[in-house]
Structures are given as structure tokens and as C-alpha cells.
Design a protein around this motif. Structure first.
Motif, PDB file in Angstrom:
ATOM      1  N   ASP A  98       0.830  -1.215   0.000  1.00 22.24           N
ATOM      2  CA  ASP A  98       0.000   0.000   0.000  1.00 22.24           C
ATOM      3  C   ASP A  98       0.862   1.262   0.000  1.00 22.24           C
ATOM      4  N   VAL A  99       1.918   1.232  -0.787  1.00 20.50           N
ATOM      5  CA  VAL A  99       2.839   2.389  -0.848  1.00 20.50           C
ATOM      6  C   VAL A  99       2.091   3.676  -1.187  1.00 20.50           C
ATOM      7  N   GLU A 100       1.097   3.545  -2.067  1.00 23.51           N
ATOM      8  CA  GLU A 100       0.420   4.754  -2.553  1.00 23.51           C
ATOM      9  C   GLU A 100      -0.407   5.452  -1.476  1.00 23.51           C
ATOM     10  N   THR A 101      -0.588   4.791  -0.319  1.00 23.47           N
ATOM     11  CA  THR A 101      -1.422   5.393   0.734  1.00 23.47           C
ATOM     12  C   THR A 101      -0.594   6.078   1.815  1.00 23.47           C
ATOM     13  N   PHE A 102       0.714   6.080   1.677  1.00 24.27           N
ATOM     14  CA  PHE A 102       1.565   6.674   2.716  1.00 24.27           C
ATOM     15  C   PHE A 102       1.235   8.154   2.924  1.00 24.27           C
ATOM     16  N   THR A 103       1.175   8.510   4.204  1.00 28.17           N
ATOM     17  CA  THR A 103       0.971   9.918   4.569  1.00 28.17           C
ATOM     18  C   THR A 103       2.269  10.435   5.201  1.00 28.17           C
ATOM     19  N   GLU A 104       2.283  11.697   5.551  1.00 26.98           N
ATOM     20  CA  GLU A 104       3.474  12.260   6.206  1.00 26.98           C
ATOM     21  C   GLU A 104       3.783  11.498   7.497  1.00 26.98           C
ATOM     22  N   ALA A 105       2.735  11.157   8.241  1.00 31.50           N
ATOM     23  CA  ALA A 105       2.940  10.415   9.494  1.00 31.50           C
ATOM     24  C   ALA A 105       3.515   9.028   9.190  1.00 31.50           C
ATOM     25  N   ASP A 106       3.047   8.415   8.109  1.00 30.61           N
ATOM     26  CA  ASP A 106       3.569   7.093   7.734  1.00 30.61           C
ATOM     27  C   ASP A 106       5.051   7.184   7.346  1.00 30.61           C
ATOM     28  N   PHE A 107       5.405   8.271   6.671  1.00 29.81           N
ATOM     29  CA  PHE A 107       6.825   8.432   6.297  1.00 29.81           C
ATOM     30  C   PHE A 107       7.693   8.452   7.563  1.00 29.81           C
ATOM     31  N   GLU A 108       7.229   9.173   8.561  1.00 35.21           N
ATOM     32  CA  GLU A 108       7.971   9.248   9.828  1.00 35.21           C
ATOM     33  C   GLU A 108       8.092   7.868  10.469  1.00 35.21           C
ATOM     34  N   ALA A 109       6.949   7.168  10.481  1.00 37.90           N
ATOM     35  CA  ALA A 109       6.937   5.832  11.091  1.00 37.90           C
ATOM     36  C   ALA A 109       7.852   4.885  10.309  1.00 37.90           C
ATOM     37  N   TYR A 110       7.863   5.014   8.994  1.00 39.01           N
ATOM     38  CA  TYR A 110       8.691   4.138   8.162  1.00 39.01           C
ATOM     39  C   TYR A 110      10.172   4.425   8.400  1.00 39.01           C
ATOM     40  N   LYS A 111      10.482   5.689   8.533  1.00 41.14           N
ATOM     41  CA  LYS A 111      11.870   6.079   8.795  1.00 41.14           C
ATOM     42  C   LYS A 111      12.355   5.435  10.103  1.00 41.14           C
ATOM     43  N   GLU A 112      11.505   5.501  11.104  1.00 41.89           N
ATOM     44  CA  GLU A 112      11.842   4.919  12.395  1.00 41.89           C
ATOM     45  C   GLU A 112      11.985   3.395  12.289  1.00 41.89           C
ATOM     46  N   CYS A 113      11.067   2.805  11.563  1.00 43.84           N
ATOM     47  CA  CYS A 113      11.071   1.349  11.367  1.00 43.84           C
ATOM     48  C   CYS A 113      12.373   0.914  10.677  1.00 43.84           C
ATOM     49  N   LEU A 114      12.778   1.659   9.652  1.00 46.19           N
ATOM     50  CA  LEU A 114      14.005   1.318   8.920  1.00 46.19           C
ATOM     51  C   LEU A 114      15.225   1.455   9.828  1.00 46.19           C
ATOM     52  N   THR A 115      15.213   2.463  10.695  1.00 49.97           N
ATOM     53  CA  THR A 115      16.338   2.657  11.609  1.00 49.97           C
ATOM     54  C   THR A 115      16.485   1.442  12.525  1.00 49.97           C
ATOM     55  N   ARG A 116      15.341   0.963  13.024  1.00 48.16           N
ATOM     56  CA  ARG A 116      15.393  -0.200  13.923  1.00 48.16           C
ATOM     57  C   ARG A 116      15.830  -1.454  13.181  1.00 48.16           C
ATOM     58  N   LEU A 117      15.298  -1.634  11.981  1.00 46.06           N
ATOM     59  CA  LEU A 117      15.704  -2.806  11.191  1.00 46.06           C
ATOM     60  C   LEU A 117      17.204  -2.733  10.882  1.00 46.06           C
ATOM     61  N   ALA A 118      17.672  -1.526  10.587  1.00 43.41           N
ATOM     62  CA  ALA A 118      19.084  -1.347  10.249  1.00 43.41           C
ATOM     63  C   ALA A 118      19.983  -1.716  11.429  1.00 43.41           C
ATOM     64  N   ALA A 119      19.528  -1.398  12.631  1.00 40.80           N
ATOM     65  CA  ALA A 119      20.319  -1.736  13.823  1.00 40.80           C
ATOM     66  C   ALA A 119      20.492  -3.252  13.918  1.00 40.80           C
ATOM     67  N   ASN A 120      19.424  -3.946  13.574  1.00 38.37           N
ATOM     68  CA  ASN A 120      19.490  -5.407  13.611  1.00 38.37           C
ATOM     69  C   ASN A 120      20.400  -5.973  12.518  1.00 38.37           C
ATOM     70  N   VAL A 121      20.292  -5.392  11.354  1.00 36.41           N
ATOM     71  CA  VAL A 121      21.155  -5.829  10.240  1.00 36.41           C
ATOM     72  C   VAL A 121      22.619  -5.607  10.624  1.00 36.41           C
TER      73      VAL A 121
END
Lengths: 313, 418
Positions: free
Chosen positions: A134-157
Motif C-alpha cells: 500500500d505504498v500509494e497510501t503513505f501519509t506524512e505520518a507514515d513516512f515518519e513511522a517508516y523512517k523509524e522502522c528502517l532505523t530499527r531494522l538497520a540496527a538489527n542488520v
């Protein structure tokens, strides 16, 4: 130049990308590719020197198909749970283990809710391709949440790399390894053969409108405006270095009406991944030499290349 | 002689930021008194008239969203069909616009223009005249007159009382109904230009028509060939001959002093650099068109009534606003991405125009990224005649020692795109 032929073995073949395939219920229209169509498709692939990828449905194929399927070198994309696959597809969040690459199709909500489990899965699969449906439904708040999510995943990687493992997560590790665009290639390097014997830009185009074909087995390929599927003819993408972006042609058309133009949402999501990859690469290198042949990913001041269009000329 | 103080020319507006204007078009009606044979509006009708509610909501949306409309100036454009059929609505719209731009202290207040392209038939009516006087200094009006009576009446014919195109034997031209209003128009807009459209059947009348328009006192003739694929074998040769004759007539009679004809421009017919000269030709996507249903379009040519074979491209509406994703393809269009290699390599590429709407309508797929090339031969013919014109004119001016003076005062002719 064409390189790949995707063959949908059934109308309910599993989706391995952004689009939704019909459910596997017989009611919703299981339609197996006719054996003769399959033979002709394979013959076409051989004559055009294409690598074939079969996409399987979530039900067994008749015995007589096996011999035909095996008549050419190929790879198999199958729903999770089936055996003898080259790629397994998990539709909706489910924590799995596998010895082959896994495609995990999830919504943003599922990803945000299960990011810890996704991180854990990295140690249990050789490669994880997360596809946001559902990429096309991303809102500004979702972008923030995704950024945070990627940071956490990156820590694990990063942790896994430090432990001497080599996890692969498309959202984060692909960009570190790439030195040029690596898009899905629909309509350019890859085409799809549907059970009706017609060719499509990708499976999504078939599911959206069967009349939207680009040729058939009888008359061959007829891709109108085929240049528009190439990177050089995509004004935004050719200026972009989010090289891991799949540059989904179908989402492009769905959101902007043009196959060569991505939406704002697709660009921002890809750039959040790119920037997270940049941080990850820097962080891993703090522990020692890592991908020495790869350059640093540059710092940029935008998330959507469209916003920099005035600087292109 | 026109008294300059009484002239109502729009140039009187002091704050006008030329070149930095947003063009916002109200399609106030899809009706017209005429049934011009070359009209690209294939879906004209009497039913789709803009309501005040739609007009007001559109204005409120636009003025509420300054972030989308940051241009320094604005052209509020009214088209149809024939816009002056809806003069009452237009008057109400313009009053509301002025009031709201003032009330909101909007940056467009006193930097706006009301623009019209009309068939001229209702120009003299009290309502239109009152509107012009009321909005003096902020109005721009172009009347379309195609040239001589026989050229004009060849295409610009009245529709039947029932609203259809007439049978050939019942055709009635509109020349007399338009030309009678030209003196009044020129009195009010002495610099008014007209727009002439050339289709295949018009070619033999180009020279006489341009000269006729000059004789009427219209000094700026903006003229273009239609972009649609209507051209027959040999049309380019005929076109070239007409332009050569026109070139001789303009030069021999010194019409080049004080008159322009957009067919002749000393910047056309040169190769274009694929990187440095890569801009899109037209402004589709940078403008906004609004129809009676309250739908937004990147240009009027993308509304359903303008399209022969494609679905309209609606980029939003008064209720939901603009979908910016749908504008992205338009705002990133460039010349080379949409052009075939033949156009990129063309040695006479400059000045060869295209209409984004026609490109879309004629494309093999649903895209604005396929340039239509139906005018290729016509452009090349124009370039040959244009080269002749400037070579002959400059030589003459040099012989007369007037070239420098001419270059200094030369009026720039407009490239006509739609």
C-alpha cells in the motif's frame, strides 16, 4: 533488451509484488494455463533466449504439467508452504524460516506492528524481500513511522553483520551493494505470459485489465511506446540514485497515469530506504572494512527528486 | 485616431508581472453559435454550462491554496465554446474575484488579467461592453477572424438552429457578423491580435488573409497550422508557395514596419541541443482548467469535449482539490523524452511546436510522452519560406541602411501553440 519471461501458471498464481492476485478459491476463478499455451510460451522463451520464471498458484498442478514445466531451465516462485521453490511468497505478515529467498507482502501497518519479528526473520532466511502493498497510501505520518522502522531494522542488520552473518533485506542492503539502478524491468527486460496466451507488461497489468496486453503467442510481441519502460525515458528516475527502488511501472501508471513517472509516495519511500542504507553502510564500516569497492552513499537534501527538477537542466 | 487616455488596453495595469503568470481557465460553456469545421472541440453541447456554485467553489479553492499558486500574477481565462454567451456568469465571477483578492490581501490583487478569446459575434452587445468598461485596465480580448471573407467563411460557419453542423448547401459564414465589430474592438484594444488557424482547405488563402487582416488594422496576426493529422500530399508545397508570396508582399509593401505575422520568426528553423534546449513547448500542467462539473484539468485540451479518442485527464476537482501526483508527468515533461529520434536529430527543429493534448489524443498508448508529428512537413515548408523572408528582408534593409534600426524596434512575433 528482454531477458526474462514470467509465466503465470494460473489466474490465481501468487502475487510476488505490489498487485493483488485473485484469491485461490475455485469460485474466484482458478484458470490453469492450457498445456498447449504453456508449451508455446516455453518455446517463445527459448527462441527469444529468455530466462523463465514460473509463478505457481496455491493448489497443485495436474501431473501432466510437470514434464512440460521441466522442459526448460527456469526458476519457481511459489506460495509459502510449497516445496521445491526458488522463491517463496508470504502473503500478509507471518514469521517464517526458509532456505530460499522469501518475499514478504505486507501493508505498512503490518510492517510497523511486526518490525521486531521481521528483524528476527533476517537470521532465518537467506534473503528477505519486503513488499509494501500500500505504498500509494503513505501519509506524512507514515513516512515518519517508516523512517523509524528502517532505523530499527538497520540496527538489527548491523548487529548480524558484526556477528559475521550476511543478512539480505531488500529495503536496506540492496542499495549498499548497487552501483546503478536495479529496477524490476517490467516492459523492458521482463514481460509476463498470462494463462490466456497473451503477453503483459507485468502480472499487475493482466489483473487490472485483460485487454491491456502487449501481444500474444500467435502474433508475437507488440509493445507500443516501449521506450517509456526504459530508465532513460523516465525524467524523474533517471536523475535518482535510490537504486534499490523497484520503480514499479504499474504503481506509476496507477498513481500518475504514466508508466514512466513515479508518485511522490513511491519516491519518498525509496529515499527513506536509501538514506537508511547510507547510515547502515557507515555504521557497519565503523566495525571494519566492508564493501571497500563501494563508494559512500551521498548526503542529499531531498526525499523526492521531483522537488529538484529545476536543477536538472 | 484612438485617444490613448480612453483606450481600455490591458497594458494599463501597472502591477502586471509578465512571464510569471498563472493561467486559470474557466470553461464557462461548451456551447457556441458557430460550427467551425476545424474546431478541435469535438464534444460541444448546450448543456454543460458552469453554475455559479461551481465557479465560486473553484475560486475559493484557488485563493485558499496560495501554496499551489505562487506565481506573481494571474490570467483568469474564460473560454467556451463561446465565452461571451455566459457574460452574466463571467461578470459575477470577476466581481467575486476582485472582491476576494482584495479582502484576502492576495498577492494577485492588482496583478491580474481577465482574458478572452471570442468569435466576436456578441462583442458589441451592451452586456459585453459594460463588462469591458467596468474592468478596464485588466481585460485582454482576442477576436478570431480568419482573414478574407472567403477564407473565414470556409470554416467559421453558423451552426443550425437545432444546434448541428449544417449541410454543405445550407452553410452560412460568420465573417460579416464578426468584421462589423472589429473597429470597436481595435478602438478599445489598439494592440489587439487575432489568431488564425490553417487547415488543409485554407492554404490557398493564407496570403490574402494576412494582408486583409493588416488592412483591417490588426497588426498582430498569430497564425498556426492545426496539429491534427489532416494534411494531404502536396499541402506542404502549396503552403510554402503561399508563404513565399506572403513574404514578397510583406517586404515589397513594407508591411514589416508595424505588423507581425507569426509564421515569420528569425529564431525558427535551427537545430536544438538535446541538453540545453530541452524544455517542453507548452504549459499544460502549469495552468489549470475548470469545467462545469467542477473538474480540474492540466489544460482545456484534456477535457472530454476536446478529445477524440482518449479519456479525459482529470487532475482533481473543487471538492477534493488537486491530485499533485497527476501533475508530475506534466511538470517533468521535456522535449527529448517525448520526441522521436527524427525530431531530436532534426536540423530545423526550433519553432516546431506541439500541443500536449493532441500528442495525448493521437498517441498509441495513453501517454503524454509521445509527440505527434503530423505537422513535420508543414514545419519544414514554413522554415524554407521563413529563411527566404529573412534573407530577403535583411538584404533589403542592409541595402537601405535600415537593418540596425529595424532590429532595434522589431516587434517579436508570438509562437502560437493552441
Amino acid at each position: 533488451m528482454l531477458q526474462y519471461l514470467v509465466i503465470l501458471l494460473d489466474k490465481t498464481s501468487t502475487s510476488f509484488c505490489h498487485y493483488k492476485a485473485p484469491s485461490n478459491s475455485p469460485k474466484e476463478g482458478r484458470t490453469l494455463i492450457p498445456l498447449e499455451t504453456l508449451r508455446q510460451g516455453i518455446r517463445f522463451g527459448m527462441m527469444e533466449n529468455l530466462m523463465i520464471q514460473y509463478v505457481y498458484p496455491d493448489h497443485e498442478l495436474p501431473e501432466e504439467y510437470q514434464e512440460v514445466l521441466e522442459s526448460i531451465d527456469h526458476s519457481k516462485i511459489k506460495p509459502y508452504g510449497q516445496e521445491d521453490a526458488d522463491v517463496l511468497v508470504v502473503d500478509g505478515f507471518q514469521q517464517v524460516k526458509a532456505t530460499v529467498p522469501v518475499v514478504l507482502r505486507v501493508t505498512k501497518k503490518e510492517l510497523f506492528a511486526h518490525q521486531a519479528e521481521v528483524a528476527e526473520m533476517l537470521a532465518d532466511v537467506p534473503r528477505l524481500n519486503v513488499v509494501l502493498t500500500d505504498v500509494e497510501t503513505f501519509t506524512e505520518a507514515d513516512f515518519e513511522a517508516y523512517k523509524e522502522c528502517l532505523t530499527r531494522l538497520a540496527a538489527n542488520v548491523e548487529r548480524l553483520y558484526v556477528d559475521g552473518k550476511s543478512p539480505q533485506l531488500n529495503l536496506l542492503t540492496d542499495r549498499m551493494m548497487l552501483s546503478q539502478m536495479n529496477n524490476c524491468g517490467a516492459g523492458d527486460t521482463t514481460i509476463t505470459l498470462a494463462p490466456n496466451g497473451k503477453f503483459y507488461v507485468c502480472p499487475a497489468f493482466y489483473y487490472e485489465n485483460e485487454a491491456d496486453s502487449i501481444g500474444d503467442l500467435e502474433h508475437g510481441l507488440d509493445i507500443k511506446n516501449k521506450q517509456l519502460y526504459k530508465l532513460e525515458y523516465a525524467p524523474i528516475c533517471r536523475h535518482c540514485d535510490a537504486w534499490q527502488c523497484k520503480r514499479c511501472i504499474w504503481l506509476n501508471r496507477k498513481t500518475t497515469l504514466e508508466v514512466n513517472t513515479p508518485s511522490h509516495e513511491q519516491c519518498v519511500v525509496a529515499h527513506l530506504e536509501r538514506n537508511a542504507s547510507k547510515e547502515l553502510l557507515q555504521n557497519i564500516r565503523k566495525h571494519g572494512t566492508f564493501l571497500p569497492e563501494q563508494e559512500e552513499i551521498k548526503e542529499i537534501d531531498y526525499l523526492d527528486p521531483f522537488d529538484k527538477r529545476d536543477t536538472w537542466q | 485616431m484612438v485617444n490613448k487616455k480612453e483606450s481600455l488596453v490591458y497594458e494599463a495595469a501597472g502591477q502586471w508581472k509578465d512571464g510569471a503568470a498563472k493561467n486559470i481557465t474557466f470553461i464557462v460553456t461548451k456551447d457556441c453559435q458557430l460550427a467551425c469545421k476545424y474546431c478541435y472541440l469535438v464534444g460541444k453541447n448546450t448543456k454543460e454550462r458552469m453554475s455559479w456554485d461551481v465557479a465560486k467553489r473553484s475560486i475559493d479553492y484557488i485563493l485558499d491554496h496560495k501554496e499551489y499558486f505562487s506565481e506573481e500574477s494571474v490570467i483568469w481565462d474564460f473560454i467556451g465554446g463561446e465565452p461571451f454567451l455566459e457574460i452574466d456568469l463571467i461578470d459575477k465571477i470577476c466581481d467575486y474575484l476582485k472582491m476576494e483578492m482584495f479582502r484576502r490581501n492576495h498577492h494577485w490583487f492588482n496583478s491580474y488579467r481577465f482574458s478572452f478569446s471570442t468569435n466576436g459575434i456578441n462583442y458589441h452587445t451592451d452586456k459585453v461592453q459594460n463588462f469591458i468598461k467596468k474592468n478596464a485596465g485588466h481585460v485582454s480580448i482576442g477576436i478570431t477572424i480568419d482573414g478574407t471573407k472567403r477564407k473565414h467563411d470556409l470554416n467559421r460557419i453558423w451552426k443550425t438552429k437545432e444546434g448541428f453542423s449544417p449541410k454543405p448547401e445550407e452553410e452560412k459564414g460568420s465573417y460579416e457578423d464578426v468584421v462589423k465589430n472589429i473597429p470597436l474592438w481595435l478602438e478599445q484594444f489598439p494592440n489587439g491580435g487575432t489568431k488564425v488557424t490553417i487547415s488543409s482547405a485554407d492554404i490557398p488563402f493564407i496570403k490574402e488573409s494576412v494582408l486583409h487582416l493588416y488592412s483591417l488594422g490588426i497588426h498582430e496576426v498569430n497564425i498556426n497550422v492545426v496539429f491534427e493529422d489532416v494534411w494531404k500530399d502536396g499541402d506542404d508545397k502549396l503552403f510554402e508557395e503561399q508563404l513565399m508570396q506572403l513574404a514578397d508582399a510583406i517586404i515589397d509593401n513594407k508591411y514589416y514596419l508595424g505588423n507581425t505575422c507569426s509564421f515569420f520568426s528569425d529564431s525558427i528553423g535551427k537545430p536544438l541541443d538535446k541538453d540545453l534546449d530541452n524544455r517542453n513547448w507548452c504549459g499544460a500542467g502549469r495552468m489549470l482548467s475548470i469545467d462545469a462539473a467542477g473538474n480540474f484539468y492540466p489544460c482545456t485540451r484534456f477535457a472530454a469535449y476536446s478529445l477524440r479518442s482518449k479519456k479525459p485527464i482529470i487532475i482533481g476537482n473543487v471538492k477534493d482539490g488537486i491530485n499533485k501526483n497527476l501533475l508530475r508527468p506534466f511538470l517533468t515533461l521535456d522535449r527529448t523524452t517525448q520526441s522521436p529520434q527524427e525530431c531530436i536529430d532534426c536540423e530545423v527543429a526550433s519553432g516546431c511546436a506541439w500541443c500536449q493534448g493532441e500528442n495525448y489524443d493521437a498517441a498509441d498508448t495513453s501517454t503524454v510522452y509521445q509527440r505527434a508529428t503530423a505537422i513535420c512537413k508543414m514545419h519544414k515548408a514554413r522554415v524554407r519560406a521563413n529563411n527566404y523572408y529573412w534573407n530577403k528582408l535583411y538584404r533589403k534593409l542592409e541595402m537601405e541602411g535600415q537593418r540596425e534600426e529595424f532590429e532595434k524596434n522589431k516587434k517579436k512575433s508570438n509562437d502560437v501553440i493552441c
